[in-house]
Design an enzyme around this catalytic site. Structure first.
Site, PDB file in Angstrom:
ATOM      1  N   ASP A  76       0.549  -0.979  -0.211  1.00 16.04           N
ATOM      2  CA  ASP A  76       0.192  -0.320   0.075  1.00 16.04           C
ATOM      3  C   ASP A  76       1.096   1.293   0.134  1.00 16.04           C
ATOM      4  O   ASP A  76       1.439   0.850   0.829  1.00 16.04           O
ATOM      5  CB  ASP A  76      -0.962  -0.361   1.397  1.00 16.04           C
ATOM      6  CG  ASP A  76      -1.712   1.385   1.329  1.00 16.04           C
ATOM      7  OD1 ASP A  76      -1.791   2.061   0.666  1.00 16.04           O
ATOM      8  OD2 ASP A  76      -2.696   1.025   1.956  1.00 16.04           O
ATOM      9  N   LYS A 136      10.895   8.691  -2.374  1.00 13.31           N
ATOM     10  CA  LYS A 136      12.054   8.864  -1.231  1.00 13.31           C
ATOM     11  C   LYS A 136      11.851   7.814  -1.254  1.00 13.31           C
ATOM     12  O   LYS A 136      13.522   6.814  -1.107  1.00 13.31           O
ATOM     13  CB  LYS A 136      11.447   8.839   0.303  1.00 13.31           C
ATOM     14  CG  LYS A 136      11.883   8.947   0.844  1.00 13.31           C
ATOM     15  CD  LYS A 136      11.387   9.620   2.558  1.00 13.31           C
ATOM     16  CE  LYS A 136      12.384   9.239   3.477  1.00 13.31           C
ATOM     17  NZ  LYS A 136      13.677  10.154   3.300  1.00 13.31           N
ATOM     18  N   SER A 153      -0.184  11.404 -14.038  1.00 10.46           N
ATOM     19  CA  SER A 153      -1.219  12.942 -13.560  1.00 10.46           C
ATOM     20  C   SER A 153      -2.510  12.687 -14.509  1.00 10.46           C
ATOM     21  O   SER A 153      -2.867  11.369 -14.791  1.00 10.46           O
ATOM     22  CB  SER A 153      -0.223  13.543 -14.163  1.00 10.46           C
ATOM     23  OG  SER A 153      -1.223  14.929 -13.132  1.00 10.46           O
ATOM     24  N   LYS A 171      -3.854  15.439  -8.188  1.00  6.64           N
ATOM     25  CA  LYS A 171      -2.896  15.528  -9.016  1.00  6.64           C
ATOM     26  C   LYS A 171      -1.963  16.768  -9.899  1.00  6.64           C
ATOM     27  O   LYS A 171      -1.060  16.735  -9.860  1.00  6.64           O
ATOM     28  CB  LYS A 171      -3.344  15.213 -10.356  1.00  6.64           C
ATOM     29  CG  LYS A 171      -4.039  14.000 -10.686  1.00  6.64           C
ATOM     30  CD  LYS A 171      -2.999  12.581 -10.363  1.00  6.64           C
ATOM     31  CE  LYS A 171      -3.832  11.208 -10.571  1.00  6.64           C
ATOM     32  NZ  LYS A 171      -2.569  10.261 -10.163  1.00  6.64           N
TER      33      LYS A 171
HETATM   34  C1  HXC Z   1     -17.628   9.204  -1.902  1.00  4.96           C
HETATM   35  C2  HXC Z   1     -15.761   7.460  -1.012  1.00  4.96           C
HETATM   36  C3  HXC Z   1     -16.598   6.839  -2.556  1.00  4.96           C
HETATM   37  C4  HXC Z   1     -17.608   7.123  -3.901  1.00  4.96           C
HETATM   38  C5  HXC Z   1     -15.071   5.730  -1.283  1.00  4.96           C
HETATM   39  N1  HXC Z   1     -15.388   6.702  -0.365  1.00  4.96           N
HETATM   40  N2  HXC Z   1     -15.761   5.502  -2.067  1.00  4.96           N
HETATM   41  N3  HXC Z   1     -16.316   8.303  -0.728  1.00  4.96           N
HETATM   42  N4  HXC Z   1     -17.767   8.036  -2.977  1.00  4.96           N
HETATM   43  N5  HXC Z   1     -17.656   6.277  -4.609  1.00  4.96           N
HETATM   44  C6  HXC Z   1     -15.040   7.214   0.999  1.00  4.96           C
HETATM   45  C7  HXC Z   1     -15.006   6.133   1.978  1.00  4.96           C
HETATM   46  O1  HXC Z   1     -16.908   6.846   2.625  1.00  4.96           O
HETATM   47  C8  HXC Z   1     -14.287   6.463   2.884  1.00  4.96           C
HETATM   48  O2  HXC Z   1     -14.670   7.686   4.027  1.00  4.96           O
HETATM   49  C9  HXC Z   1     -12.725   6.864   2.788  1.00  4.96           C
HETATM   50  O3  HXC Z   1     -13.526   7.238   0.914  1.00  4.96           O
HETATM   51  C10 HXC Z   1     -11.818   5.506   2.334  1.00  4.96           C
HETATM   52  O4  HXC Z   1     -12.279   4.416   1.513  1.00  4.96           O
HETATM   53  P1  HXC Z   1     -12.076   3.241   1.937  1.00  4.96           P
HETATM   54  O5  HXC Z   1     -13.078   2.185   1.205  1.00  4.96           O
HETATM   55  O6  HXC Z   1     -12.054   2.772   3.515  1.00  4.96           O
HETATM   56  O7  HXC Z   1     -10.609   3.449   1.500  1.00  4.96           O
HETATM   57  P2  HXC Z   1      -9.475   2.793   1.119  1.00  4.96           P
HETATM   58  O8  HXC Z   1      -9.790   1.307   0.318  1.00  4.96           O
HETATM   59  O9  HXC Z   1      -8.567   2.828   1.000  1.00  4.96           O
HETATM   60  O10 HXC Z   1      -9.920   2.929  -1.475  1.00  4.96           O
HETATM   61  C11 HXC Z   1     -10.876   3.450  -1.449  1.00  4.96           C
HETATM   62  C12 HXC Z   1     -10.968   4.313  -2.389  1.00  4.96           C
HETATM   63  C13 HXC Z   1     -10.283   3.146  -3.943  1.00  4.96           C
HETATM   64  C14 HXC Z   1      -9.818   5.611  -2.273  1.00  4.96           C
HETATM   65  C15 HXC Z   1     -12.136   4.451  -3.232  1.00  4.96           C
HETATM   66  O11 HXC Z   1     -10.950   1.903  -3.359  1.00  4.96           O
HETATM   67  C16 HXC Z   1      -9.979   3.333  -4.951  1.00  4.96           C
HETATM   68  O12 HXC Z   1      -9.855   4.663  -5.157  1.00  4.96           O
HETATM   69  N6  HXC Z   1     -11.028   2.619  -5.723  1.00  4.96           N
HETATM   70  C17 HXC Z   1     -10.630   3.480  -7.392  1.00  4.96           C
HETATM   71  C18 HXC Z   1      -8.964   3.274  -7.880  1.00  4.96           C
HETATM   72  C19 HXC Z   1      -9.270   3.746  -9.349  1.00  4.96           C
HETATM   73  O13 HXC Z   1     -10.149   4.073  -9.869  1.00  4.96           O
HETATM   74  N7  HXC Z   1      -8.170   4.594  -9.775  1.00  4.96           N
HETATM   75  C20 HXC Z   1      -7.829   4.842 -10.895  1.00  4.96           C
HETATM   76  C21 HXC Z   1      -7.923   6.653 -11.088  1.00  4.96           C
HETATM   77  S1  HXC Z   1      -8.422   7.162 -13.035  1.00  4.96           S
HETATM   78  P3  HXC Z   1     -15.212   7.250   5.255  1.00  4.96           P
HETATM   79  O14 HXC Z   1     -15.757   8.589   5.632  1.00  4.96           O
HETATM   80  O15 HXC Z   1     -16.465   6.803   4.991  1.00  4.96           O
HETATM   81  O16 HXC Z   1     -13.907   6.397   6.244  1.00  4.96           O
HETATM   82  C22 HXC Z   1      -7.458   9.095 -12.187  1.00  4.96           C
HETATM   83  C23 HXC Z   1      -7.892   9.415 -13.702  1.00  4.96           C
HETATM   84  C24 HXC Z   1      -9.077  10.295 -13.502  1.00  4.96           C
HETATM   85  O17 HXC Z   1      -7.423   8.799 -11.094  1.00  4.96           O
HETATM   86  C25 HXC Z   1      -9.819  10.455 -14.788  1.00  4.96           C
HETATM   87  C26 HXC Z   1     -11.476  10.932 -14.889  1.00  4.96           C
HETATM   88  C27 HXC Z   1     -12.108  11.534 -16.128  1.00  4.96           C
END
Ligand code: HXC
Length: 280
Positions: A76, A136, A153, A171
């Site tokens: 992680d 790092k 990014s 980003k």
């Molecule tokens: C609102 C959300 C949420 C959602 C999670 N959270 N999903 N809030 N809407 N859909 C909140 C949770 O309620 C929690 O807050 C906090 O985020 C952490 O969630 P956890 O599930 O406990 O954490 P974790 O398992 O460590 O990570 C969650 C996550 C991760 C960050 C959402 O599962 C994730 O990112 N998955 C997708 C990865 C992804 O698709 N990456 C590609 C990126 S591409 P609380 O308050 O309830 O504790 C990119 C380019 C973008 O970025 C281009 C766009 C056009």
């Protein structure tokens, strides 16, 4: 999906022979294809993310597609001990690290007022703190090999895209790190660049985020007329890591078919292809 040439159809095979690439988020999506392309060109790879089960499947797929060596290490990026262990395992397995891809990113669609405090913090921890942690941990090895870094990014914050303030602001910070580190690591022969992908259709993440738009709407707004594919991003990755980019550092390359720049309020692209003749 668009037929984009493979990197091996453009760049020489084996340009990365004897080199090692370490990639966070390399088990899926854009980062998988970036890493696989590096292996196609002779690099050995270490891919890291949280789920070892998913990573092992991805590593097996990459090995069978390339015939190369690929190691999966669960980590992680938010946890310094995890990334230090991933770097240690990379060195134990392959003896060096030449290329680092910081690709792990969190994202979901959410209006900022509805987002929990922890949701915002989580995305920043993965994208910004995670990029810092892994870089790092790997930096002494990158200096030793006069290696190169790519921070993945996004163009999200260029135009203030709604429901993306957590990811966009993260980003923006990643782009700042690219510049700071380019200046700090340049004297050691280490280049630091970024890639900012636009809408890439062949990923699970994008298919979730893309549901906000009607079918065909994304393509019709992109000046080059199509969504990207992960191979478009892999092409840029191979270019930026290759000696063709030997004097490029501190730059974030937007690879998006011109998507972010099109803020047309006219009917696009028909208004451009058949321009109105009257004065505004
Ligand atoms: C609102 C959300 C949420 C959602 C999670 N959270 N999903 N809030 N809407 N859909 C909140 C949770 O309620 C929690 O807050 C906090 O985020 C952490 O969630 P956890 O599930 O406990 O954490 P974790 O398992 O460590 O990570 C969650 C996550 C991760 C960050 C959402 O599962 C994730 O990112 N998955 C997708 C990865 C992804 O698709 N990456 C590609 C990126 S591409 P609380 O308050 O309830 O504790 C990119 C380019 C973008 O970025 C281009 C766009 C056009």
């Amino acid at each position: 999906m668009a037929a984009v040439p493979k990197t091996t159809e453009i760049f020489k095979e084996n340009i990365f022979a004897g080199k090692v690439v370490l990639c966070s988020g390399g088990g899926s999506g854009i980062c998988y294809t970036m890493t696989e392309a590096m292996v196609q060109h002779g690099a050995k790879a270490v891919i890291i993310s949280r789920s070892l089960e998913k990573l092992e499947k991805a590593a097996a797929k990459m090995r069978s597609a390339t015939g190369g060596q690929v190691l999966a290490v669960a980590a992680d990026v938010r946890k310094p001990a995890d990334v230090e262990n991933a770097v240690k395992k990379s060195i134990e397995a392959f003896g060096r690290i030449d290329f680092l891809i910081n690709g792990a990113a969190g994202n979901f669609l959410a209006p900022f007022e509805k987002m929990s405090y922890n949701a915002f913090k989580t995305v920043h921890e993965i994208d910004v703190q995670g990029t810092f942690n892994l870089t790092k941990a790997a930096s002494e090895h990158l200096k030793a090999s006069k290696g190169s870094i790519i921070n993945v990014s996004a163009t999200l914050y260029y135009t203030g895209l709604p429901f993306q303030s957590h990811a966009g602001s993260a980003k923006a910070a990643v782009d700042a790190l690219t510049k700071h580190w380019a200046v700090e690591l340049g004297p050691f022969g280490v280049r630091v660049n970024g890639i900012s992908p636009g809408p890439v259709g062949d990923t699970e993440g994008m298919s979730r985020l893309g549901k906000l738009r009607k079918a065909g709407e994304t393509e019709s707004r992109i000046p080059l007329g199509r969504q990207g594919v992960t191979m478009d991003i892999a092409q840029s990755c191979v270019f930026l890591f290759s000696d063709a980019a030997a004097w490029i550092t501190g730059h974030t390359l937007v690879v998006d078919g011109g998507a972010w720049m099109n803020t047309s309020f006219v009917d696009y692209p028909s208004a451009v292809l058949s321009p109105p003749t009257s004065r505004l």
